[in-house]
Scaffold this motif. Structure first.
Motif, PDB file in Angstrom:
ATOM      1  N   PRO A 297       0.829  -1.215   0.000  1.00 32.56           N
ATOM      2  CA  PRO A 297       0.000   0.000   0.000  1.00 32.56           C
ATOM      3  C   PRO A 297       0.859   1.259   0.000  1.00 32.56           C
ATOM      4  CG  PRO A 297       0.008  -1.016   2.166  1.00 32.56           C
ATOM      5  CD  PRO A 297       0.711  -1.969   1.248  1.00 32.56           C
ATOM      6  N   GLU A 298       0.298   2.327  -0.546  1.00 35.10           N
ATOM      7  CA  GLU A 298       0.992   3.614  -0.596  1.00 35.10           C
ATOM      8  C   GLU A 298       0.866   4.296   0.763  1.00 35.10           C
ATOM      9  OE1 GLU A 298      -1.357   5.021  -3.739  1.00 35.10           O
ATOM     10  OE2 GLU A 298      -0.110   4.179  -5.330  1.00 35.10           O
ATOM     11  N   TRP A 299       1.991   4.706   1.312  1.00 32.83           N
ATOM     12  CA  TRP A 299       1.985   5.236   2.675  1.00 32.83           C
ATOM     13  C   TRP A 299       1.236   6.558   2.783  1.00 32.83           C
ATOM     14  CZ3 TRP A 299       4.066  10.044   3.282  1.00 32.83           C
ATOM     15  CH2 TRP A 299       4.949  10.485   2.316  1.00 32.83           C
ATOM     16  N   TRP A 300       1.132   7.303   1.676  1.00 35.94           N
ATOM     17  CA  TRP A 300       0.467   8.608   1.746  1.00 35.94           C
ATOM     18  C   TRP A 300      -1.036   8.511   1.486  1.00 35.94           C
ATOM     19  CZ3 TRP A 300       3.756   6.952  -2.082  1.00 35.94           C
ATOM     20  CH2 TRP A 300       3.210   6.758  -3.342  1.00 35.94           C
ATOM     21  N   TRP A 301      -1.535   7.320   1.190  1.00 38.43           N
ATOM     22  CA  TRP A 301      -2.954   7.160   0.873  1.00 38.43           C
ATOM     23  C   TRP A 301      -3.569   6.153   1.844  1.00 38.43           C
ATOM     24  CZ3 TRP A 301      -5.967   9.795  -2.488  1.00 38.43           C
ATOM     25  CH2 TRP A 301      -7.241   9.291  -2.756  1.00 38.43           C
ATOM     26  N   ASP A 302      -4.485   6.617   2.673  1.00 38.45           N
ATOM     27  CA  ASP A 302      -5.112   5.758   3.677  1.00 38.45           C
ATOM     28  C   ASP A 302      -6.358   5.124   3.082  1.00 38.45           C
ATOM     29  OD1 ASP A 302      -5.818   4.452   5.975  1.00 38.45           O
ATOM     30  OD2 ASP A 302      -6.669   6.225   6.953  1.00 38.45           O
ATOM     31  N   ASP A 303      -6.214   3.895   2.599  1.00 37.94           N
ATOM     32  CA  ASP A 303      -7.336   3.148   2.037  1.00 37.94           C
ATOM     33  C   ASP A 303      -7.689   2.031   3.010  1.00 37.94           C
ATOM     34  OD1 ASP A 303      -9.148   1.679   0.618  1.00 37.94           O
ATOM     35  OD2 ASP A 303      -8.036   1.716  -1.259  1.00 37.94           O
ATOM     36  N   PRO A 304      -8.899   2.030   3.566  1.00 33.72           N
ATOM     37  CA  PRO A 304      -9.265   0.972   4.536  1.00 33.72           C
ATOM     38  C   PRO A 304      -9.068  -0.426   3.992  1.00 33.72           C
ATOM     39  CG  PRO A 304     -10.902   2.738   4.536  1.00 33.72           C
ATOM     40  CD  PRO A 304      -9.980   3.021   3.389  1.00 33.72           C
ATOM     41  N   ALA A 305      -9.280  -0.616   2.676  1.00 38.26           N
ATOM     42  CA  ALA A 305      -9.155  -1.958   2.104  1.00 38.26           C
ATOM     43  C   ALA A 305      -7.712  -2.445   2.108  1.00 38.26           C
ATOM     44  CB  ALA A 305      -9.717  -1.975   0.682  1.00 38.26           C
ATOM     45  N   TRP A 306      -6.745  -1.523   2.237  1.00 41.79           N
ATOM     46  CA  TRP A 306      -5.336  -1.911   2.187  1.00 41.79           C
ATOM     47  C   TRP A 306      -4.636  -1.770   3.530  1.00 41.79           C
ATOM     48  CZ3 TRP A 306      -2.165  -3.729  -1.810  1.00 41.79           C
ATOM     49  CH2 TRP A 306      -2.830  -3.971  -3.018  1.00 41.79           C
ATOM     50  N   ARG A 307      -5.385  -1.653   4.590  1.00 40.71           N
ATOM     51  CA  ARG A 307      -4.762  -1.543   5.909  1.00 40.71           C
ATOM     52  C   ARG A 307      -4.190  -2.871   6.382  1.00 40.71           C
ATOM     53  NH1 ARG A 307      -9.391   2.308   8.761  1.00 40.71           N
ATOM     54  NH2 ARG A 307      -8.879   4.213   7.570  1.00 40.71           N
ATOM     55  N   SER A 308      -4.494  -3.939   5.637  1.00 41.11           N
ATOM     56  CA  SER A 308      -3.929  -5.249   6.001  1.00 41.11           C
ATOM     57  C   SER A 308      -2.478  -5.384   5.564  1.00 41.11           C
ATOM     58  CB  SER A 308      -4.768  -6.368   5.380  1.00 41.11           C
ATOM     59  OG  SER A 308      -4.819  -6.231   3.971  1.00 41.11           O
ATOM     60  N   GLY A 309      -1.941  -4.384   4.876  1.00 40.32           N
ATOM     61  CA  GLY A 309      -0.531  -4.419   4.497  1.00 40.32           C
ATOM     62  C   GLY A 309      -0.311  -4.975   3.105  1.00 40.32           C
ATOM     63  N   ALA A 310       0.924  -5.406   2.856  1.00 41.05           N
ATOM     64  CA  ALA A 310       1.309  -5.891   1.532  1.00 41.05           C
ATOM     65  C   ALA A 310       0.554  -7.170   1.167  1.00 41.05           C
ATOM     66  CB  ALA A 310       2.807  -6.137   1.484  1.00 41.05           C
ATOM     67  N   ARG A 311       0.397  -7.377  -0.153  1.00 40.34           N
ATOM     68  CA  ARG A 311      -0.288  -8.569  -0.661  1.00 40.34           C
ATOM     69  C   ARG A 311       0.614  -9.251  -1.687  1.00 40.34           C
ATOM     70  NH1 ARG A 311      -6.097  -5.806  -2.328  1.00 40.34           N
ATOM     71  NH2 ARG A 311      -6.743  -5.093  -0.243  1.00 40.34           N
ATOM     72  N   ASP A 312       0.492 -10.573  -1.776  1.00 43.95           N
ATOM     73  CA  ASP A 312       1.175 -11.357  -2.799  1.00 43.95           C
ATOM     74  C   ASP A 312       0.131 -11.854  -3.797  1.00 43.95           C
ATOM     75  OD1 ASP A 312       3.680 -11.008  -1.751  1.00 43.95           O
ATOM     76  OD2 ASP A 312       3.627 -12.826  -0.545  1.00 43.95           O
ATOM     77  N   TYR A 313       0.249 -11.409  -5.059  1.00 44.13           N
ATOM     78  CA  TYR A 313      -0.735 -11.732  -6.092  1.00 44.13           C
ATOM     79  C   TYR A 313      -0.236 -12.886  -6.957  1.00 44.13           C
ATOM     80  CZ  TYR A 313      -3.795  -7.717  -5.280  1.00 44.13           C
ATOM     81  OH  TYR A 313      -4.687  -6.832  -4.734  1.00 44.13           O
TER      82      TYR A 313
END
Length: 343
Positions: A297-313
């Protein structure tokens, strides 16, 4: 006896001998002075033009500059003020008076073709193109029928414009007959001459956007434009196709055709993609998988859906056919999700 001054809310032309008295009660801001000069004059108690004109000119010039005195002299007519009038935009229109009333769509289209040739020739001489055109049909009962088209790009090709008018003209009500036609280019934009022997791919796309936009509304015809972000949901923006230019997306790893709301899979979160998982009422079996691709996730953009941290796709091809985009999240606990469907 002095001429009486007009009321403040009246519109009048003051004679030259009464000009100073007419301007005296007006605020100094009426002289079109800079904001700091207006504030400075008001701070000194010089809130009106009359109060300002009563102060020695040398004091005004030393404190606020000669530009303030120039504005006063221009208002009083002492110093001339050049005026550059705005030139009226040319009107691109043509009119056709008919000897006998007409009512058939084919007859109206024949008259429209003659008008289009004249208007487009005027547009070409002015290096302009139409963005909105209106056909006004005058009925014998003195009422009007209208057919209007909007265009995705500036255009002055008579035949292409004729094709776009076809459906609108067919919907016109002729009543007891039409005895005059008038075509107006309501909105125009600059359009440089282009030498070409046939219609380009971009022009065909513009015509398609124009046809669809005139039918369902231009704001509903959209295109995707690239956005500087690695987050799948923010890697693009949606813009109206008629008021934007197509832009190529930068080279990137393959992305799904459709993004879906993250759907959690009821499987154990191992290190590799699950061999089997349920998806839309079916039991999917993984044939092959490609990955992982880590997206943080981008540190300057607070998106609730990405508060779980990095993802492996992972790109997962199933035996049943669908090729899915899966990711593994790590917070608060490892879980597998479906985020997209490839073509």
């Amino acid at each position: 006896m002095a001429d009486p001054l007009p009321a403040m809310d009246a519109v009048a032309i003051a004679p030259s001998r009464r000009l100073r008295a007419a301007l005296a009660p007006l605020p100094v801001a009426a002289l079109r002075l800079p904001g700091e000069a207006v504030e400075g004059l008001e701070a000194l108690g010089l809130g009106t033009i009359g109060e300002m004109a009563g102060v020695p000119r040398g004091q005004i010039a030393r404190r606020f500059g000669v530009a303030v005195l120039r504005r006063l002299d221009q208002a009083l007519g002492v110093e001339p003020e050049p005026v550059s009038p705005l030139r009226a935009r040319p009107v691109f229109s043509a009119r056709l008076t008919l000897p006998e009333p007409i009512g058939l769509t084919s007859d109206v289209m024949a008259g429209l073709e003659r008008l289009l040739e004249r208007v487009c020739a005027d547009l070409a001489r002015a290096h302009e193109g139409a963005r909105r055109m209106r056909l006004i049909a005058r009925r014998v009962d003195a009422s009007d029928a209208l057919a209007e088209i909007r265009l995705a790009r500036p255009m002055r090709d008579p035949m292409r414009l004729r094709d776009l008018f076809q459906r609108k003209v067919a919907e016109m009500e002729a009543g007891f007959g039409i005895d005059a036609l008038r075509l107006v280019a309501v909105e125009t934009e600059p359009l440089k001459p282009v030498q070409t022997s046939r219609q380009t791919e971009a022009e065909r796309l513009d015509d398609l956007i124009s046809r669809i936009g005139n039918r369902i509304g231009f704001e509903r015809v959209t295109r995707l434009l690239p956005n500087e972000s690695h987050i799948p949901e923010r890697a693009f923006t949606v813009a109206a196709a008629a008021w934007s230019e197509a832009q190529p997306f930068p080279p990137a790893l393959p992305r799904p055709l459709v993004l879906v709301a993250p759907f959690r899979l009821a499987v154990e979160a191992g290190r590799e993609p699950p061999a089997r998982f349920p998806w839309r009422g079916q039991r999917m079996t993984v044939r092959s998988a490609r990955g992982p691709e880590r997206i943080a996730p981008e540190w300057w953009w607070d998106d609730p859906a990405w508060r779980s941290g990095a993802r492996d796709y992972w790109q997962v091809q199933t035996e049943e056919g669908p090729r899915l985009w899966l990711y593994r999240s790590y917070f608060p606990a490892p879980q597998w999700w479906v985020h997209g469907v490839f073509a």
